[in-house]
Design an enzyme around this catalytic site. Structure first.
Site, short mmCIF file in Angstrom:
data_model
loop_
_atom_site.label_atom_id
_atom_site.label_comp_id
_atom_site.label_asym_id
_atom_site.label_seq_id
_atom_site.Cartn_x
_atom_site.Cartn_y
_atom_site.Cartn_z
N HIS A 167 0.85 -1.21 0.00
CA HIS A 167 0.00 0.00 0.00
C HIS A 167 0.87 1.23 0.00
O HIS A 167 1.08 1.84 1.02
CB HIS A 167 -0.92 0.00 1.22
CG HIS A 167 -2.05 0.98 1.11
ND1 HIS A 167 -2.02 2.24 1.65
CD2 HIS A 167 -3.25 0.88 0.49
CE1 HIS A 167 -3.16 2.86 1.40
NE2 HIS A 167 -3.92 2.06 0.69
N GLU A 211 -10.48 1.25 11.58
CA GLU A 211 -10.44 0.10 12.49
C GLU A 211 -9.75 0.49 13.80
O GLU A 211 -10.17 0.05 14.88
CB GLU A 211 -9.72 -1.08 11.84
CG GLU A 211 -9.50 -2.27 12.75
CD GLU A 211 -10.79 -2.96 13.21
OE1 GLU A 211 -10.75 -3.60 14.29
OE2 GLU A 211 -11.82 -2.87 12.52
#
Length: 144
Positions: free
Chosen positions: A49, A63
Site C-alpha cells: 500500500h 479500524e
C-alpha cells in the site's frame, strides 16, 4: 486511566497483525477515550500500500478508532472476557491527510448514542494535533 498493551489484550479480541492500539487513555469510562499507535515502517501493509510511497490504509485508521472505542466500552464491564465488541457500521468517513511510517497517531473517540447493546461513536485521528481522519461508526456488545 491509562490502559497498556497487556490489559488491551484482555479487553478486545484482536491480536497481531490486526491489533492497532498500543495504549489507550480512558477520559470518561464507557464514553470517551484516546488510543495511540505508532505505525512502524515494517508493518505488513506498507509492502503493498503503495510501495513507492507507503501510507497507512484508511480502513486501518477507521479500524483503529473502532478498537479504541471497543476498549473504552469494554473497560466499564466487570467481566469483559465474556463479551465481544463487533463493528456494525461506518459513516461520514473522511481521510484528510496521509499517515506515513513511523508517525504516532492518536485516536479520539466519543460516544454519541447507546441503545441497549448498540453504541454509536464519533472518532477522529490526529498526527501532531493535525486531523488526518474522522468518521462515525457503531458497534454491538455480544456475549459468549
Amino acid at each position: 486511566m491509562i490502559i497498556l498493551q497487556e490489559e488491551i489484550l484482555k479487553l478486545i479480541p484482536h491480536r497481531k497483525p490486526f491489533l492497532f492500539i498500543n495504549k489507550c487513555e480512558i477520559i470518561k469510562l464507557g464514553e470517551e477515550g484516546i488510543g495511540e499507535r505508532i505505525f512502524l515502517e515494517d508493518e505488513y501493509f506498507f509492502e503493498g500500500h503503495f510501495p513507492h510511497m507507503p501510507i497507512v490504509p484508511g480502513v486501518i485508521l477507521i479500524e483503529s478508532m473502532a478498537q479504541t472505542a471497543g476498549i473504552v466500552v469494554s473497560k466499564k464491564y466487570e467481566k469483559s472476557e465474556d463479551k465481544s465488541v463487533l463493528f456494525m457500521s461506518v459513516s461520514k468517513a473522511k481521510f484528510r491527510k496521509p499517515v506515513y511510517p513511523n508517525e504516532k497517531i492518536n485516536f479520539h473517540v466519543k460516544i454519541l448514542n447507546n441503545v441497549k447493546s448498540v453504541y454509536k461513536f464519533s472518532g477522529e485521528a490526529f498526527r501532531d494535533n493535525i486531523k488526518v481522519c474522522e468518521s462515525e461508526f457503531s458497534a454491538m456488545i455480544t456475549y459468549k
